[in-house]
Structure formats: structure tokens, C-alpha cells
Design a protein around this motif. Structure first.
Motif, PDB file in Angstrom:
ATOM      1  N   ILE A  11       0.861  -1.360   0.262  1.00  0.00           N
ATOM      2  CA  ILE A  11      -0.083   0.045  -0.067  1.00  0.00           C
ATOM      3  C   ILE A  11       1.204   1.730  -0.366  1.00  0.00           C
ATOM      4  CG2 ILE A  11      -1.961   1.061   1.774  1.00  0.00           C
ATOM      5  CD1 ILE A  11      -2.372  -1.427   1.755  1.00  0.00           C
ATOM      6  N   LEU A  12       2.208   1.289   1.270  1.00  0.00           N
ATOM      7  CA  LEU A  12       2.865   1.956   0.963  1.00  0.00           C
ATOM      8  C   LEU A  12       3.756   2.831   0.127  1.00  0.00           C
ATOM      9  CD1 LEU A  12       4.329   1.973   4.720  1.00  0.00           C
ATOM     10  CD2 LEU A  12       2.586   3.847   4.037  1.00  0.00           C
ATOM     11  N   GLY A  13       4.241   1.279  -0.969  1.00  0.00           N
ATOM     12  CA  GLY A  13       4.340   1.449  -1.912  1.00  0.00           C
ATOM     13  C   GLY A  13       3.594   1.849  -3.462  1.00  0.00           C
ATOM     14  N   GLU A  14       2.140   1.584  -3.422  1.00  0.00           N
ATOM     15  CA  GLU A  14       1.737   2.032  -3.732  1.00  0.00           C
ATOM     16  C   GLU A  14       1.119   3.301  -4.256  1.00  0.00           C
ATOM     17  OE1 GLU A  14       0.551   0.683  -7.321  1.00  0.00           O
ATOM     18  OE2 GLU A  14       1.998  -1.174  -6.582  1.00  0.00           O
ATOM     19  N   GLN A  16       3.207   6.040  -3.002  1.00  0.00           N
ATOM     20  CA  GLN A  16       4.376   6.117  -2.827  1.00  0.00           C
ATOM     21  C   GLN A  16       4.008   7.096  -4.407  1.00  0.00           C
ATOM     22  OE1 GLN A  16       7.978   7.052  -0.804  1.00  0.00           O
ATOM     23  NE2 GLN A  16       7.725   4.867  -1.284  1.00  0.00           N
ATOM     24  N   ALA A  17       3.820   5.832  -4.955  1.00  0.00           N
ATOM     25  CA  ALA A  17       3.896   6.186  -6.356  1.00  0.00           C
ATOM     26  C   ALA A  17       2.436   6.552  -7.777  1.00  0.00           C
ATOM     27  CB  ALA A  17       3.908   4.385  -7.023  1.00  0.00           C
ATOM     28  N   ASP A  18       2.038   6.791  -6.830  1.00  0.00           N
ATOM     29  CA  ASP A  18       0.656   7.393  -7.291  1.00  0.00           C
ATOM     30  C   ASP A  18      -0.458   7.298  -6.065  1.00  0.00           C
ATOM     31  OD1 ASP A  18      -1.551   8.183  -8.683  1.00  0.00           O
ATOM     32  OD2 ASP A  18      -1.690   6.935  -9.876  1.00  0.00           O
ATOM     33  N   ALA A  19      -0.281   8.765  -5.818  1.00  0.00           N
ATOM     34  CA  ALA A  19      -1.608   8.820  -4.700  1.00  0.00           C
ATOM     35  C   ALA A  19      -2.334   9.136  -5.092  1.00  0.00           C
ATOM     36  CB  ALA A  19      -0.311  10.276  -3.746  1.00  0.00           C
ATOM     37  N   ARG A  20      -2.967   9.368  -6.048  1.00  0.00           N
ATOM     38  CA  ARG A  20      -4.306   9.181  -6.675  1.00  0.00           C
ATOM     39  C   ARG A  20      -5.104   8.168  -6.976  1.00  0.00           C
ATOM     40  NH1 ARG A  20      -4.567  13.720 -11.200  1.00  0.00           N
ATOM     41  NH2 ARG A  20      -6.881  14.024 -11.111  1.00  0.00           N
ATOM     42  N   LYS A  51       2.129  10.553   5.930  1.00  0.00           N
ATOM     43  CA  LYS A  51       1.645  11.931   6.682  1.00  0.00           C
ATOM     44  C   LYS A  51       0.635  12.480   5.790  1.00  0.00           C
ATOM     45  CE  LYS A  51       5.667  13.660   7.475  1.00  0.00           C
ATOM     46  NZ  LYS A  51       6.963  14.141   7.989  1.00  0.00           N
ATOM     47  N   GLY A  52       0.611  12.765   4.482  1.00  0.00           N
ATOM     48  CA  GLY A  52      -0.393  12.943   4.039  1.00  0.00           C
ATOM     49  C   GLY A  52      -0.499  13.279   2.554  1.00  0.00           C
ATOM     50  N   TYR A  53      -0.998  14.085   1.446  1.00  0.00           N
ATOM     51  CA  TYR A  53      -1.080  13.507  -0.123  1.00  0.00           C
ATOM     52  C   TYR A  53      -0.527  15.074  -1.222  1.00  0.00           C
ATOM     53  CZ  TYR A  53      -2.994   9.575   1.780  1.00  0.00           C
ATOM     54  OH  TYR A  53      -3.731   8.153   1.903  1.00  0.00           O
ATOM     55  N   HIS A  54      -0.227  15.126  -1.889  1.00  0.00           N
ATOM     56  CA  HIS A  54      -0.352  15.869  -2.794  1.00  0.00           C
ATOM     57  C   HIS A  54       0.287  16.258  -3.995  1.00  0.00           C
ATOM     58  CE1 HIS A  54       4.377  14.989  -1.770  1.00  0.00           C
ATOM     59  NE2 HIS A  54       4.076  15.452  -2.716  1.00  0.00           N
ATOM     60  N   ALA A  55       0.594  17.196  -4.807  1.00  0.00           N
ATOM     61  CA  ALA A  55       0.790  16.810  -5.654  1.00  0.00           C
ATOM     62  C   ALA A  55       2.181  17.371  -6.008  1.00  0.00           C
ATOM     63  CB  ALA A  55      -0.353  18.094  -6.741  1.00  0.00           C
ATOM     64  N   GLU A  56       3.187  16.968  -7.468  1.00  0.00           N
ATOM     65  CA  GLU A  56       4.754  17.178  -7.001  1.00  0.00           C
ATOM     66  C   GLU A  56       4.881  18.026  -8.498  1.00  0.00           C
ATOM     67  OE1 GLU A  56       8.669  14.551  -9.096  1.00  0.00           O
ATOM     68  OE2 GLU A  56       7.050  13.437  -7.650  1.00  0.00           O
ATOM     69  N   ILE A  57       4.921  19.339  -8.222  1.00  0.00           N
ATOM     70  CA  ILE A  57       4.807  19.638  -9.194  1.00  0.00           C
ATOM     71  C   ILE A  57       5.983  20.501  -9.914  1.00  0.00           C
ATOM     72  CG2 ILE A  57       4.408  22.746  -9.759  1.00  0.00           C
ATOM     73  CD1 ILE A  57       2.278  22.524  -7.412  1.00  0.00           C
ATOM     74  N   ASP A  58       6.167  20.412 -10.908  1.00  0.00           N
ATOM     75  CA  ASP A  58       7.895  21.001 -12.056  1.00  0.00           C
ATOM     76  C   ASP A  58       7.857  22.007 -11.111  1.00  0.00           C
ATOM     77  OD1 ASP A  58       9.604  21.106 -14.097  1.00  0.00           O
ATOM     78  OD2 ASP A  58       9.265  20.013 -15.185  1.00  0.00           O
ATOM     79  N   ILE A 145      19.534  15.119 -11.184  1.00  0.00           N
ATOM     80  CA  ILE A 145      19.629  13.849 -12.066  1.00  0.00           C
ATOM     81  C   ILE A 145      18.840  12.940 -11.894  1.00  0.00           C
ATOM     82  CG2 ILE A 145      21.361  11.833 -12.334  1.00  0.00           C
ATOM     83  CD1 ILE A 145      21.933  14.259 -13.225  1.00  0.00           C
ATOM     84  N   LYS A 146      18.958  13.282  -9.436  1.00  0.00           N
ATOM     85  CA  LYS A 146      17.460  12.211  -9.226  1.00  0.00           C
ATOM     86  C   LYS A 146      16.712  13.317  -8.150  1.00  0.00           C
ATOM     87  CE  LYS A 146      16.170   8.236  -6.489  1.00  0.00           C
ATOM     88  NZ  LYS A 146      16.479   7.332  -5.980  1.00  0.00           N
ATOM     89  N   ALA A 147      15.621  13.710  -8.198  1.00  0.00           N
ATOM     90  CA  ALA A 147      14.468  14.345  -6.768  1.00  0.00           C
ATOM     91  C   ALA A 147      13.148  13.552  -7.648  1.00  0.00           C
ATOM     92  CB  ALA A 147      14.417  16.141  -7.127  1.00  0.00           C
ATOM     93  N   SER A 148      13.450  12.877  -5.842  1.00  0.00           N
ATOM     94  CA  SER A 148      12.008  12.155  -5.268  1.00  0.00           C
ATOM     95  C   SER A 148      11.788  12.243  -3.729  1.00  0.00           C
ATOM     96  CB  SER A 148      12.721  10.601  -6.093  1.00  0.00           C
ATOM     97  OG  SER A 148      11.724   9.708  -5.350  1.00  0.00           O
ATOM     98  N   SER A 149      10.715  12.195  -3.740  1.00  0.00           N
ATOM     99  CA  SER A 149      10.515  12.659  -2.440  1.00  0.00           C
ATOM    100  C   SER A 149      10.383  10.684  -1.730  1.00  0.00           C
ATOM    101  CB  SER A 149       9.112  13.037  -2.446  1.00  0.00           C
ATOM    102  OG  SER A 149       7.396  12.985  -3.197  1.00  0.00           O
ATOM    103  N   SER A 150       9.767  10.072  -3.080  1.00  0.00           N
ATOM    104  CA  SER A 150       9.157   7.957  -2.523  1.00  0.00           C
ATOM    105  C   SER A 150      11.170   7.811  -1.595  1.00  0.00           C
ATOM    106  CB  SER A 150       9.265   7.383  -3.658  1.00  0.00           C
ATOM    107  OG  SER A 150       7.981   8.263  -4.444  1.00  0.00           O
ATOM    108  N   LEU A 151      10.095   7.165  -0.452  1.00  0.00           N
ATOM    109  CA  LEU A 151      11.088   6.467   0.168  1.00  0.00           C
ATOM    110  C   LEU A 151      11.392   5.031  -0.387  1.00  0.00           C
ATOM    111  CD1 LEU A 151      10.228   8.148   3.773  1.00  0.00           C
ATOM    112  CD2 LEU A 151      11.771   8.734   2.292  1.00  0.00           C
TER     113      LEU A 151
END
Length: 158
Positions: A11-14, A16-20, A51-58, A145-151
Motif C-alpha cells: 500500500i505504501l509503495g503504490e 508513493q507511486a500514485d497517491a491519486r 503524513k499527507g498527499y500532495h501534487a508534485e509540481i515541476d 539527476i534524481k529528485a524523489s520524495s519516494s522512500l
């Protein structure tokens, strides 16, 4: 929640990949029916794993082309001065991340700005005037090179 099982980790992995994901989609992906999946998500939220859900903005798309790493040296760190610095830093939206660091310096900030001129003005008007700041040392990102909030979650398995 005492220990996370394989369903919780999935559940956590899914998420993180797509909170929608809808609860139905999430349940299908992790192999549960909808009701138990929903209960697990709520339990993960209540236990503080989510902790929450958010949109990742470029940041580039919204005109923030500069990412600066700013090491802040404090004059003298006491409990009160550190709290004052922390509170001031929390109020500045251009500071998107702040960490206490070991070694030289007190804080490492990530700061976004439109361009170098805007950053320069921001550093001279805002950063250097934060409470108890002695000095600033800045490096600029030349490419991401890499910017991710996924743990990573693999260390929690079995």
C-alpha cells in the motif's frame, strides 16, 4: 500498528507511486478487497506512516529555474537562538527544505528562485537577515539527476 506486513508495504509503495489511486484500484493492486484496504490505509494514516498527499509540481514549469543549496553558519547556537532561526526559516516559502547538519555550518537549506539575480537579491535581503546568521555558503544545482520524495521500503520486508 506494531509491525508493517506485506500488504501495508505494498500500500505504501503504490501510494508513493500514485497517491491519486482510488481505493478500489489500490485494493486490486495489492490483492485485497476494498474494505480491508481502506481500513489499512486509514490505520497507516492514523499511525503516522502516511503524513499527507500532495501534487508534485515541476519547478521549471512554474518559473523557478534556480535551485540553491545554502549552508547557514549561525553566530552562536543556543536553544533559544536555534528556535528563533527555525521559526524564521519555516516562514520563508522560497526555502523548500531545511536540515540541521553535522560538520561545518548549522543548517543546510534548499532554496528556489526564478533566476540568479532573483536569488542574489533574496540572499541579500532575506537569508542574511534571518536571526543569528553569521555567514552563508551557496552552491547551485547545475542539473537534476534524481529528485524523489519516494522512500525505499525494501528494508522493512520480512
Amino acid at each position: 500498528m506494531e509491525k508493517l506486513d506485506r500488504y501495508d508495504l505494498q500500500i505504501l509503495g503504490e501510494l508513493q507511486a500514485d497517491a491519486r489511486l482510488t481505493n478500489t484500484e489500490l485494493a486490486q493492486r495489492v490483492g485485497l478487497s476494498a474494505a480491508p484496504c481502506w481500513r489499512r490505509v486509514r490505520a497507516l494514516e492514523d499511525a503516522g506512516y502516511i503524513k499527507g498527499y500532495h501534487a508534485e509540481i515541476d519547478r521549471h514549469k512554474i518559473g523557478l529555474g534556480v535551485l540553491a543549496f545554502v549552508r547557514v553558519d549561525a553566530e552562536r547556537v543556543t536553544g533559544q537562538s536555534a528556535r528563533e532561526m527555525e521559526n524564521a526559516i519555516r516562514q520563508v516559502p522560497e526555502i523548500v527544505s531545511c536540515h540541521y547538519i553535522s560538520g561545518t555550518g548549522t543548517f543546510e537549506l534548499q532554496v528556489v528562485a526564478r533566476d540568479l539575480d532573483t536569488f542574489s537579491q533574496f540572499a541579500r535581503q532575506v537569508l542574511i537577515n534571518l536571526p543569528h546568521v553569521k555567514d552563508l555558503h551557496t552552491s547551485f544545482s547545475l542539473g537534476e539527476i534524481k529528485a524523489s520524495s519516494s522512500l525505499p521500503l525494501g528494508h522493512l520486508e520480512g
